[in-house]
Design a protein around this motif. Structure first.
Motif, PDB file in Angstrom:
ATOM      1  N   UNK A  51       4.141   9.825 -10.134  1.00  0.00           N
ATOM      2  CA  UNK A  51       3.919  10.036  -8.702  1.00  0.00           C
ATOM      3  C   UNK A  51       2.966  11.207  -8.480  1.00  0.00           C
ATOM      4  N   UNK A  52       2.180  11.062  -7.417  1.00  0.00           N
ATOM      5  CA  UNK A  52       1.256  12.112  -7.009  1.00  0.00           C
ATOM      6  C   UNK A  52       1.280  12.242  -5.490  1.00  0.00           C
ATOM      7  N   UNK A  53       0.750  13.360  -5.006  1.00  0.00           N
ATOM      8  CA  UNK A  53       0.606  13.556  -3.572  1.00  0.00           C
ATOM      9  C   UNK A  53      -0.875  13.690  -3.268  1.00  0.00           C
ATOM     10  N   UNK A  54      -1.479  12.566  -2.875  1.00  0.00           N
ATOM     11  CA  UNK A  54      -2.894  12.510  -2.542  1.00  0.00           C
ATOM     12  C   UNK A  54      -3.023  11.773  -1.205  1.00  0.00           C
ATOM     13  N   UNK A  55      -2.732  12.461  -0.110  1.00  0.00           N
ATOM     14  CA  UNK A  55      -2.656  11.775   1.188  1.00  0.00           C
ATOM     15  C   UNK A  55      -3.981  11.208   1.680  1.00  0.00           C
ATOM     16  N   UNK A  56      -5.105  11.637   1.099  1.00  0.00           N
ATOM     17  CA  UNK A  56      -6.402  11.091   1.490  1.00  0.00           C
ATOM     18  C   UNK A  56      -7.016  10.357   0.304  1.00  0.00           C
ATOM     19  N   UNK A 104       4.695  -3.628  -3.305  1.00  0.00           N
ATOM     20  CA  UNK A 104       3.462  -2.856  -3.246  1.00  0.00           C
ATOM     21  C   UNK A 104       3.081  -2.626  -1.793  1.00  0.00           C
ATOM     22  N   UNK A 105       2.566  -1.420  -1.530  1.00  0.00           N
ATOM     23  CA  UNK A 105       2.168  -1.057  -0.168  1.00  0.00           C
ATOM     24  C   UNK A 105       0.844  -0.311  -0.193  1.00  0.00           C
ATOM     25  N   UNK A 106       0.141  -0.406   0.925  1.00  0.00           N
ATOM     26  CA  UNK A 106      -1.038   0.417   1.187  1.00  0.00           C
ATOM     27  C   UNK A 106      -0.644   1.364   2.307  1.00  0.00           C
ATOM     28  N   UNK A 107      -0.413   2.617   1.970  1.00  0.00           N
ATOM     29  CA  UNK A 107       0.168   3.565   2.924  1.00  0.00           C
ATOM     30  C   UNK A 107      -0.885   4.397   3.656  1.00  0.00           C
ATOM     31  N   UNK A 108      -1.947   4.812   2.982  1.00  0.00           N
ATOM     32  CA  UNK A 108      -2.846   5.822   3.522  1.00  0.00           C
ATOM     33  C   UNK A 108      -3.918   5.201   4.433  1.00  0.00           C
ATOM     34  N   UNK A 109      -4.217   5.854   5.544  1.00  0.00           N
ATOM     35  CA  UNK A 109      -5.308   5.370   6.400  1.00  0.00           C
ATOM     36  C   UNK A 109      -6.608   5.294   5.601  1.00  0.00           C
ATOM     37  N   UNK A 110      -7.269   4.158   5.700  1.00  0.00           N
ATOM     38  CA  UNK A 110      -8.534   3.991   5.002  1.00  0.00           C
ATOM     39  C   UNK A 110      -8.398   3.466   3.592  1.00  0.00           C
ATOM     40  N   UNK A 111      -7.176   3.414   3.065  1.00  0.00           N
ATOM     41  CA  UNK A 111      -6.974   2.894   1.708  1.00  0.00           C
ATOM     42  C   UNK A 111      -7.169   1.381   1.702  1.00  0.00           C
ATOM     43  N   UNK A 112      -7.703   0.856   0.595  1.00  0.00           N
ATOM     44  CA  UNK A 112      -8.013  -0.565   0.501  1.00  0.00           C
ATOM     45  C   UNK A 112      -7.109  -1.326  -0.454  1.00  0.00           C
ATOM     46  N   UNK A 113      -6.408  -0.606  -1.328  1.00  0.00           N
ATOM     47  CA  UNK A 113      -5.577  -1.276  -2.328  1.00  0.00           C
ATOM     48  C   UNK A 113      -4.298  -0.488  -2.529  1.00  0.00           C
ATOM     49  N   UNK A 133       5.032   4.006  -9.165  1.00  0.00           N
ATOM     50  CA  UNK A 133       3.708   4.635  -9.240  1.00  0.00           C
ATOM     51  C   UNK A 133       3.226   4.834  -7.813  1.00  0.00           C
ATOM     52  N   UNK A 134       2.776   6.034  -7.506  1.00  0.00           N
ATOM     53  CA  UNK A 134       2.473   6.329  -6.112  1.00  0.00           C
ATOM     54  C   UNK A 134       1.484   7.480  -5.998  1.00  0.00           C
ATOM     55  N   UNK A 135       0.627   7.392  -4.983  1.00  0.00           N
ATOM     56  CA  UNK A 135      -0.244   8.502  -4.606  1.00  0.00           C
ATOM     57  C   UNK A 135       0.234   9.141  -3.305  1.00  0.00           C
ATOM     58  N   UNK A 136       1.402   8.713  -2.808  1.00  0.00           N
ATOM     59  CA  UNK A 136       1.851   9.108  -1.466  1.00  0.00           C
ATOM     60  C   UNK A 136       3.238   9.766  -1.498  1.00  0.00           C
ATOM     61  N   UNK A 137       3.568  10.414  -2.615  1.00  0.00           N
ATOM     62  CA  UNK A 137       4.906  10.980  -2.777  1.00  0.00           C
ATOM     63  C   UNK A 137       4.892  12.468  -2.450  1.00  0.00           C
TER      64      UNK A 137
END
Length: 355
Positions: free
Chosen positions: A158-163, A206-215, A235-239
């Motif tokens: 997990x990562x925290x990459x809100x953009x 599976x989800x696309x959480x971030x504004x502007x994210x495509x996948x 696996x996440x970029x939004x944690x």
């Protein structure tokens, strides 16, 4: 190992090529980084600065034009190029290492494996996280029977990459083979299969959480193994609050480990393998025990074994020079791709997929 080192051509000098492959190849006895392929002038300068004797090529075609001068090709270019470049290398009579995922589908991976077998050439997949410190420690605990019969394996990357950062890894174009399912998912699925054997069924969200994210940037995979173990993989970029890297629950005890292996950060900082490589501070050791949370001191601290990414290329060199086993085969990678494809279908159709 003695004699003339094997000459390695490295295709791609982005994150994978510059941070992982080039330094590890250069640190491996029996291998020599001969050529780096990149058309980017800045990356060419970076490669020459890091490895003054390296030759440069602007295109793969330029590299393959002198295939006779090389002994191994490493493919560390974008995912969509893995299959065509590996195919070209094998048909040129050269062994190949391919970064994960080796292909976009399990069928393509098996076709590559068959080609390598037909040509009697090494085809290996760079699954470096089999040599993470926590993974090596968990394998030791399992081999010693410390946890009893494992019932559930939880693994989080997990990562925290809100953009979104952009680039092909976050592209919504299916041809790019982007998204976390095929990126970090390749690692966590491979680890689960190595530890607990083949998958019987797969469920995924599976989800696309971030504004502007495509996948996909937030994905969960549940595997029921034929052994009966259940793996829950995240696996996440939004944690915003990171969970434990591993939480493994068995009939006798559990193992909980927080934090990522330090090798990637060290390589990003320009450090190179040497004495003390892959070790972490005692404060980061996981805990083994039962009946109490490790956060409140439950169980005992379990010393984390040093991580050992250099072992991968050492094994590749030994396979080529001495006929030792391939450290990660394309057929093993194909089994992981079976799971990733099943996960994609499960999330899309909201079903559990039986393999």
């Amino acid at each position: 190992m003695t004699g003339t080192p094997l000459r390695v051509g490295l295709v791609g000098y982005g994150l994978a090529g510059s941070v992982f492959h080039a330094p590890l190849i250069a640190a491996t006895e029996g291998l020599a980084l001969d050529t780096v392929v990149t058309s980017n002038p800045e990356r060419q300068q970076q490669a020459r600065a890091g490895f003054p004797d390296v030759r440069l090529a602007a295109t793969p075609e330029e590299l393959f034009a002198r295939a006779a001068e090389l002994d191994l090709i490493v493919v560390a270019s974008p995912n969509k190029t893995h299959v065509p470049l590996a195919t070209t290398a094998l048909k040129a009579g050269l062994p190949v290492v391919v970064d994960k995922p080796v292909a976009g589908t399990a069928a393509e991976a098996r076709e590559l494996a068959a080609l390598a077998e037909e040509r009697e050439l090494l085809l290996s997949v760079f699954q470096n996280r089999r040599w993470d410190n926590d993974f090596l420690t968990l394998r030791k605990l399992l081999n010693e029977g410390e946890l009893g019969d494992v019932w559930r394996f939880e693994s989080r990357f997990e990562r925290w990459r809100p953009k979104p950062k952009g680039g092909w890894r976050e592209s919504g174009d299916p041809a790019e083979i982007g998204g976390l399912l095929y990126d970090l998912g390749s690692h966590v699925v491979d680890q689960a299969l190595v530890l607990f054997g083949p998958a019987a069924s797969v469920h995924a969200e599976t989800d696309i959480r971030r504004p502007g994210a495509e996948t996909d940037d937030d994905t969960f995979i549940a595997i029921t193994h034929t052994s009966g173990v259940r793996s829950h993989l995240y696996v996440s970029a939004t944690t915003a609050q990171l969970g434990p890297r591993f939480r493994v629950l068995g009939s006798s005890a559990g193992y909980v480990k927080y934090g990522l292996d330090p090798q990637e950060a060290a390589l990003r900082d320009g450090l190179r393998p040497g004495p003390g490589w892959g070790t972490e501070d005692e404060s980061l050791w996981g805990r083994v025990g039962s009946g109490e949370s490790p956060v409140t001191g439950g169980g005992r601290a379990e010393p984390t074994l040093p991580g050992d990414y250099p072992a991968y290329y050492a094994a590749v060199a030994k396979a080529l020079l001495e006929g030792a086993p391939n450290p990660v085969t394309a057929r093993e990678a194909a089994a992981a791709l079976d799971v990733l494809e099943a996960a994609r279908r499960s999330a899309r159709e909201k079903v559990t997929v039986t393999l």
